[in-house]
Design an enzyme around this catalytic site. Structure first.
Site, PDB file in Angstrom:
ATOM      1  CG  HIS A 134      -6.730  58.004  36.446  1.00 63.34           C
ATOM      2  ND1 HIS A 134      -6.207  59.277  36.565  1.00 63.34           N
ATOM      3  CD2 HIS A 134      -7.708  58.092  35.510  1.00 63.34           C
ATOM      4  CE1 HIS A 134      -6.838  60.088  35.738  1.00 63.34           C
ATOM      5  NE2 HIS A 134      -7.759  59.396  35.088  1.00 63.34           N
ATOM      6  CB  CYS A 135      -5.986  59.838  41.898  1.00 63.59           C
ATOM      7  SG  CYS A 135      -5.060  58.573  42.790  1.00 63.59           S
ATOM      8  CB  VAL A 136      -1.847  62.547  40.904  1.00 63.42           C
ATOM      9  CG1 VAL A 136      -0.436  62.907  40.470  1.00 63.42           C
ATOM     10  CG2 VAL A 136      -2.788  63.725  40.661  1.00 63.42           C
ATOM     11  CB  SER A 142      -7.504  55.712  42.168  1.00 64.40           C
ATOM     12  OG  SER A 142      -6.143  55.566  42.544  1.00 64.40           O
TER      13      SER A 142
END
Length: 199
Positions: A134-136, A142
């Site tokens: 994940h990222c934001v 990601s």
């Protein structure tokens, strides 16, 4: 957009451009950039791409049986960073392996420096369960790392890897990350041609 033999052939004969990749990314949404419609998607067996909210929700992670988390936006104090680490999950009694990368979603950031580390982590993690990357938003950082994993470990071409992920989640890596994936694709293609010539 399904991978065609023509697209795969293009990867080998004439290198892809950023414009080619952008066209593949927007083709399923009729030419417009689409943002993720869900907080997470399993984009390949055992690999989930998600956003920062689902990555910090113990109930969701437990229900999905996530056993490893790769945070591609680790950090504190900025809107494009997510404040998690090994202790975050331990304190919530979630037994997950953790890898955090303080990556920035910017054209100039060298995410390619982490391609091999991330690919090794994802590959190892898939052996014992599901891995969340994940990222934001689960849109750029990601997605880029998962595409790189599919290329490095599963020997997919760039177009095949990108379309595999895009078929299951709305993604849109920035142009700098797309250029880094093109470089990776060229390096892998060159290495495989050399290996084949030795047979």
């Amino acid at each position: 957009m399904a991978l065609t033999s023509r697209t795969a052939w293009r990867d080998i004969r004439s290198p892809l451009t950023v414009a080619d990749l952008r066209a593949m990314l927007v083709a399923p949404s009729r030419g417009v950039i689409a943002f993720p419609s869900r907080p997470y998607d399993e984009v390949y067996p055992g690999i989930i791409i998600g956003d920062c909210w689902m990555a910090t929700d113990p109930v969701i992670l437990e229900s999905l049986r996530v056993s490893a988390v790769l945070n591609a936006a680790q950090g504190i104090g900025q809107s494009h960073l997510v404040d998690t680490d090994s202790y975050f999950y331990e304190s919530r009694r979630l037994p997950v392996k953790f890898l955090g990368l303080r990556a920035i979603d910017a054209d100039w950031y060298r995410l390619e420096d982490w391609f091999q580390v991330a690919a090794d982590f994802i590959h190892e993690s898939r052996r014992s369960g599901k891995v969340l990357v994940h990222c934001v938003q689960g849109l750029s950082r990601s997605a880029t790392l998962v595409i790189a994993y599919l290329m490095i470990k599963l020997h997919m071409s760039l177009s095949q890897a990108l379309q595999t992920v895009r078929a299951r989640r709305e993604i849109f890596p920035n142009d700098g990350f797309l250029q880094q994936l093109i470089r990776l694709n060229n390096q892998l293609m060159d290495a495989r041609r050399v290996n084949v010539s030795w047979l």
